[in-house]
Design a protein around this motif. Structure first.
Motif, PDB file in Angstrom:
ATOM      1  N   PHE B 130      52.070  26.076  29.317  1.00  0.00           N
ATOM      2  CA  PHE B 130      52.676  27.341  29.378  1.00  0.00           C
ATOM      3  C   PHE B 130      52.315  28.118  28.244  1.00  0.00           C
ATOM      4  CE2 PHE B 130      56.539  30.297  29.165  1.00  0.00           C
ATOM      5  CZ  PHE B 130      56.163  30.666  30.550  1.00  0.00           C
ATOM      6  N   ASN B 131      51.833  27.524  26.953  1.00  0.00           N
ATOM      7  CA  ASN B 131      51.759  28.275  25.808  1.00  0.00           C
ATOM      8  C   ASN B 131      50.184  28.045  25.336  1.00  0.00           C
ATOM      9  OD1 ASN B 131      54.272  29.269  24.925  1.00  0.00           O
ATOM     10  ND2 ASN B 131      54.901  27.071  24.963  1.00  0.00           N
ATOM     11  N   LEU B 132      49.442  27.694  26.336  1.00  0.00           N
ATOM     12  CA  LEU B 132      48.022  27.509  25.926  1.00  0.00           C
ATOM     13  C   LEU B 132      47.053  28.732  25.631  1.00  0.00           C
ATOM     14  CD1 LEU B 132      46.800  24.641  25.703  1.00  0.00           C
ATOM     15  CD2 LEU B 132      45.709  24.628  27.820  1.00  0.00           C
ATOM     16  N   GLY B 133      47.804  29.796  25.963  1.00  0.00           N
ATOM     17  CA  GLY B 133      47.300  31.337  25.855  1.00  0.00           C
ATOM     18  C   GLY B 133      47.139  31.436  24.464  1.00  0.00           C
ATOM     19  N   VAL B 135      45.838  29.371  22.480  1.00  0.00           N
ATOM     20  CA  VAL B 135      44.694  28.814  21.947  1.00  0.00           C
ATOM     21  C   VAL B 135      43.269  29.814  22.559  1.00  0.00           C
ATOM     22  CG1 VAL B 135      43.023  26.854  21.774  1.00  0.00           C
ATOM     23  CG2 VAL B 135      45.398  26.703  21.846  1.00  0.00           C
ATOM     24  N   PHE B 136      43.502  29.804  24.029  1.00  0.00           N
ATOM     25  CA  PHE B 136      42.484  30.582  25.082  1.00  0.00           C
ATOM     26  C   PHE B 136      43.311  31.979  25.442  1.00  0.00           C
ATOM     27  CE2 PHE B 136      42.413  25.827  25.637  1.00  0.00           C
ATOM     28  CZ  PHE B 136      41.163  25.518  24.909  1.00  0.00           C
ATOM     29  N   GLN B 137      42.676  32.837  25.004  1.00  0.00           N
ATOM     30  CA  GLN B 137      43.102  34.420  25.128  1.00  0.00           C
ATOM     31  C   GLN B 137      42.569  34.771  26.446  1.00  0.00           C
ATOM     32  OE1 GLN B 137      42.958  37.171  22.182  1.00  0.00           O
ATOM     33  NE2 GLN B 137      44.832  36.693  21.738  1.00  0.00           N
ATOM     34  N   TYR B 138      41.454  34.493  26.879  1.00  0.00           N
ATOM     35  CA  TYR B 138      40.909  34.628  28.122  1.00  0.00           C
ATOM     36  C   TYR B 138      40.583  33.395  28.886  1.00  0.00           C
ATOM     37  CZ  TYR B 138      40.900  39.327  26.164  1.00  0.00           C
ATOM     38  OH  TYR B 138      41.032  40.329  25.491  1.00  0.00           O
ATOM     39  N   ILE B 139      40.444  33.557  30.274  1.00  0.00           N
ATOM     40  CA  ILE B 139      39.781  32.574  30.805  1.00  0.00           C
ATOM     41  C   ILE B 139      38.601  33.382  31.503  1.00  0.00           C
ATOM     42  CG2 ILE B 139      41.258  32.824  33.050  1.00  0.00           C
ATOM     43  CD1 ILE B 139      40.512  29.781  33.340  1.00  0.00           C
ATOM     44  N   ASP B 140      37.345  32.745  31.165  1.00  0.00           N
ATOM     45  CA  ASP B 140      36.165  33.416  31.520  1.00  0.00           C
ATOM     46  C   ASP B 140      35.027  32.251  32.057  1.00  0.00           C
ATOM     47  OD1 ASP B 140      33.794  34.934  31.763  1.00  0.00           O
ATOM     48  OD2 ASP B 140      33.928  35.551  29.509  1.00  0.00           O
ATOM     49  N   ILE B 141      35.077  32.357  33.548  1.00  0.00           N
ATOM     50  CA  ILE B 141      33.938  31.493  34.115  1.00  0.00           C
ATOM     51  C   ILE B 141      33.045  32.635  34.568  1.00  0.00           C
ATOM     52  CG2 ILE B 141      33.568  29.840  36.004  1.00  0.00           C
ATOM     53  CD1 ILE B 141      36.702  29.507  36.239  1.00  0.00           C
ATOM     54  N   MET B 142      31.939  32.567  33.804  1.00  0.00           N
ATOM     55  CA  MET B 142      31.169  33.899  33.627  1.00  0.00           C
ATOM     56  C   MET B 142      30.909  34.666  34.776  1.00  0.00           C
ATOM     57  SD  MET B 142      29.864  34.956  30.716  1.00  0.00           S
ATOM     58  CE  MET B 142      28.395  35.400  30.762  1.00  0.00           C
ATOM     59  N   PRO B 143      29.976  34.261  35.851  1.00  0.00           N
ATOM     60  CA  PRO B 143      29.845  35.162  36.782  1.00  0.00           C
ATOM     61  C   PRO B 143      30.952  35.298  37.783  1.00  0.00           C
ATOM     62  CG  PRO B 143      28.659  33.100  37.181  1.00  0.00           C
ATOM     63  CD  PRO B 143      29.749  32.816  36.215  1.00  0.00           C
ATOM     64  N   GLU B 148      42.969  37.428  31.799  1.00  0.00           N
ATOM     65  CA  GLU B 148      43.721  36.980  30.508  1.00  0.00           C
ATOM     66  C   GLU B 148      44.275  35.775  30.993  1.00  0.00           C
ATOM     67  OE1 GLU B 148      45.931  39.201  28.036  1.00  0.00           O
ATOM     68  OE2 GLU B 148      45.023  41.217  28.739  1.00  0.00           O
ATOM     69  N   TRP B 149      44.296  34.995  29.827  1.00  0.00           N
ATOM     70  CA  TRP B 149      45.117  33.503  30.090  1.00  0.00           C
ATOM     71  C   TRP B 149      46.577  33.565  30.957  1.00  0.00           C
ATOM     72  CZ3 TRP B 149      43.019  28.689  30.189  1.00  0.00           C
ATOM     73  CH2 TRP B 149      43.860  27.712  30.330  1.00  0.00           C
ATOM     74  N   SER B 150      47.375  34.486  30.393  1.00  0.00           N
ATOM     75  CA  SER B 150      48.905  34.607  30.708  1.00  0.00           C
ATOM     76  C   SER B 150      48.796  35.055  32.179  1.00  0.00           C
ATOM     77  CB  SER B 150      49.672  35.697  29.866  1.00  0.00           C
ATOM     78  OG  SER B 150      48.868  36.763  29.854  1.00  0.00           O
ATOM     79  N   PRO B 155      53.503  30.495  36.492  1.00  0.00           N
ATOM     80  CA  PRO B 155      54.321  29.271  36.479  1.00  0.00           C
ATOM     81  C   PRO B 155      53.772  28.112  37.335  1.00  0.00           C
ATOM     82  CG  PRO B 155      55.465  31.413  36.472  1.00  0.00           C
ATOM     83  CD  PRO B 155      54.141  31.735  36.639  1.00  0.00           C
ATOM     84  N   PHE B 156      53.459  28.649  38.656  1.00  0.00           N
ATOM     85  CA  PHE B 156      53.119  27.456  39.545  1.00  0.00           C
ATOM     86  C   PHE B 156      51.978  26.762  39.126  1.00  0.00           C
ATOM     87  CE2 PHE B 156      49.970  26.407  42.890  1.00  0.00           C
ATOM     88  CZ  PHE B 156      50.728  25.620  43.646  1.00  0.00           C
ATOM     89  N   LEU B 157      50.752  27.360  38.544  1.00  0.00           N
ATOM     90  CA  LEU B 157      49.795  26.743  38.174  1.00  0.00           C
ATOM     91  C   LEU B 157      50.376  25.801  36.985  1.00  0.00           C
ATOM     92  CD1 LEU B 157      46.737  26.498  39.054  1.00  0.00           C
ATOM     93  CD2 LEU B 157      46.200  28.078  37.364  1.00  0.00           C
ATOM     94  N   CYS B 158      51.027  26.262  36.066  1.00  0.00           N
ATOM     95  CA  CYS B 158      51.484  25.528  34.929  1.00  0.00           C
ATOM     96  C   CYS B 158      52.180  24.294  35.341  1.00  0.00           C
ATOM     97  CB  CYS B 158      52.620  26.247  33.877  1.00  0.00           C
ATOM     98  SG  CYS B 158      51.835  27.440  33.040  1.00  0.00           S
ATOM     99  N   ALA B 159      53.090  24.450  36.289  1.00  0.00           N
ATOM    100  CA  ALA B 159      53.768  23.170  36.847  1.00  0.00           C
ATOM    101  C   ALA B 159      52.762  22.410  37.359  1.00  0.00           C
ATOM    102  CB  ALA B 159      54.783  23.932  37.892  1.00  0.00           C
TER     103      ALA B 159
END
Lengths: 267, 314
Positions: B130-133, B135-143, B148-150, B155-159
């Motif tokens: 839940f709080n990993l944001g 550490v990682f502010q953005y999720i960036d799978i380049m192309p 934003e991480w949040s 909640p679904f993905l966290c769970a």
């Protein structure tokens, strides 16, 4: 047991001995099991290995298809080193894939059968030709049926190993090894785990195979079989070859004390 | 009343042999059982009376049993259970195989994974996802994807990640035990036939390991269903969260907790029945005769009456 399969590969391709061991050593940790084995097995020969338990005969057999790694000495099958490739005087360890490729040509029969319990008899035999050789299911089934008929179990094709007697399981195991059309068959005490009255059926299949010209190395306690079918016999004790020769010679007129005392207990 | 006679040695029923005279004996009387039954019934009655006269609005429970919010929570609980178990099983199998690998890097990685995820509480792991944001502010799978991480970490993905990755560590150990349980001779036989390591695993070892793996996996599913109530930590709307929301809004807090417990109990009961039959299925081939199912046993009892010697196969 009427259908004969020609074991054309049995003569080998190298023209030399089928198996050649020179000073083979093997130890497990501090236990020195094989202490310099030298022997030769000619193509189409039935070669019997006898000796007390712990003498290293099974270990030697397992070295031949690289289930165990040799520590020292040279061991070759049909002119090819077991587990290694020699290039410019250097030895290179073979990759798993290459080891597997060489094992295809060597059939092995175990004391405890080791049939695959989740497959029927016919499926056990079909498995390797399909998975390893890429044979079609239909072709594999046809061959498996022929082999089952050859070992006298045509009516047990659909049975699971748990529904077969020990002797029947071992005959399926032999058929399974033969399905890969090996040039060499290794038998590791194939009748030791069987009830006495079931031994004969398995030995009959082996005799049939010998008569067909298959090269066979047999670790056995069946002196009768060795005498009747064997072409040569080696007595091993404590990791060395004590005595070798024609089975009738060695069994009938042993020269060494150790051979004499062993034979006096088992004959 | 007659006593058991050994019937196993007798020939099949189509040629009935002359029946021996059944032995007549007076069975042992078990007075302790009657006493125990009376005591237990008494205690249950007292407990029931206490709850019935307590300050609980029992009518609220059937009333909200099929409430839309409760059902949505139940659906989410089942969904997260199933999906987490799928992640757990797939990753667990991969980890177990990695752990057995001769490659020291893969086996060490697998060891560390299990060490970490089994060594920390799943509740803490959920919070961490839940709080990993932080550490990682953005999720960036380049192309393909950037966010934003949040926004990405719903909640679904966290769970799902929290429960699934934790479960994988336990499944890895279960699978490893299963793989180890298969006789060494099976590997040798397959190798002697020229089968590769991967083929041996897939065709010979794994099918046999299933018998050992399936029963504890059934346990894990039941366990997961209940553990999933922890996803309240990442604000996932599961059964417990729904029950608490409804309870707070309608002023029936305790009643809704009892209702949630009832739904969990119903779900685990259904799963237990499924597990029983799954285990029975995988026991085929290993035992000569399958044990009777409860239904078959009940039938046998009824047809046999109190004369136990007439029971047996229905």
């Amino acid at each position: 047991m009427t259908t004969k399969m020609t074991t054309s590969k049995a003569a080998g391709t190298s023209g030399g001995p089928m198996v050649k061991a020179e000073g083979v050593h093997k130890s497990f940790g501090t236990a020195h099991i094989l202490k310099g084995i030298d022997l030769e097995v000619a193509p189409r020969e039935v070669f019997c290995l006898i000796g007390p338990s712990g003498s290293g005969k099974s270990t030697f057999l397992r070295c031949i298809n690289h289930l165990e790694k040799v520590n020292a000495g040279r061991l070759s099958v049909d002119g090819e080193l077991v587990g290694y490739r020699e290039h410019n005087g250097k030895l290179y360890e073979l990759r798993d894939k290459e080891v597997a490729a060489r094992r295809r040509d060597i059939g092995m029969v175990f004391q405890r059968f080791n049939l695959f319990p989740h497959m029927t008899a016919v499926e056990n035999i079909m498995e390797a030709p399909i998975q390893v050789k890429g044979e079609s299911r239909a072709a594999a089934r046809e061959r498996a049926t022929t082999l089952l008929d050859r070992v006298g179990l045509a009516d047990k094709a659909a049975n699971y190993p748990s529904q077969l007697s020990g002797g029947q399981q071992q005959r399926v195991a032999i058929a399974r090894a033969l399905a890969m059309e090996p040039k060499l068959m290794l038998f590791d005490e194939p009748t030791s785990a069987l009830d006495p009255e079931l031994v004969g059926d398995v030995l009959d299949v082996m005799k049939d195979l010998a008569a067909d010209g298959m090269t066979m190395i047999v670790v056995t306690h069946e002196m009768g079989f060795a005498r009747e079918v064997g072409d040569s016999l080696v007595f091993m004790d404590d990791g060395v070859v004590v005595e070798s020769g024609h089975p009738r010679e060695v069994l009938g007129n042993p020269q060494h004390e150790r051979t004499k005392s062993f034979l006096s207990k088992v004959l | 009343m007659s006593v058991d006679v050994d019937k196993s040695a007798q020939p099949p029923a189509d040629a009935p042999p002359p029946q021996p005279e059944p032995l007549k004996a007076i069975p042992v009387r078990h007075y302790g059982r009657w006493v125990a039954a009376v005591v237990v019934l008494g205690l249950v009655a007292l407990l029931g009376r206490a709850f019935a006269s307590g300050n609980v609005n029992w009518d609220a429970i059937p009333q909200y049993m099929f409430n839309a919010d409760i059902l949505k929570g139940l659906r989410n609980t089942l969904l997260i259970t199933v999906l987490s178990m799928i992640i757990g099983i797939v990753l667990g199998v991969i980890l177990a195989v990695m752990r057995q690998s001769k490659n020291p890097v893969t086996s060490t990685v697998a060891w560390f994974y299990v060490w970490f995820f089994r060594g920390t509480p799943v509740y803490v792991q959920l919070f961490l996802w839940f709080n990993l944001g932080l550490v990682f502010q953005y999720i960036d799978i380049m192309p393909i994807y950037k966010d934003e991480w949040s926004d990405f970490m719903t909640p679904f993905l966290c769970a799902l990640l929290g429960l699934g990755l934790n479960e994988a560590a336990y499944m890895a150990e279960i699978c490893r035990a299963g793989l180890n349980a298969v006789d060494e001779g099976q590997t040798e036989a397959a190798h002697a036939l020229g089968m590769s390591h991967a083929k041996t695993l897939r065709r010979i070892i794994v099918p046999q390991a299933m018998r050992v793996i399936v029963p504890p996996t059934g346990n894990e599913v039941i366990n997961m269903l209940k553990t999933s109530s922890l996803v309240i930590a990442v604000q996932y709307y599961d059964l417990l969260q729904a029950a608490q929301n409804v309870g707070r809004d309608s002023g029936v807090v305790v009643e809704m907790l009892i209702l949630a417990a009832a739904w969990y109990l119903i779900a685990t009961t259904v799963l237990s029945i499924g597990q029983y039959y799954l285990e029975r299925y995988y026991a085929r081939g290993s035992s000569r005769q399958l044990p009777l199912t409860p239904l078959q046993r009940a039938k046998a009892k009824l047809s046999g009456g109190f004369n136990r010697s007439a029971g047996g196969a229905a």
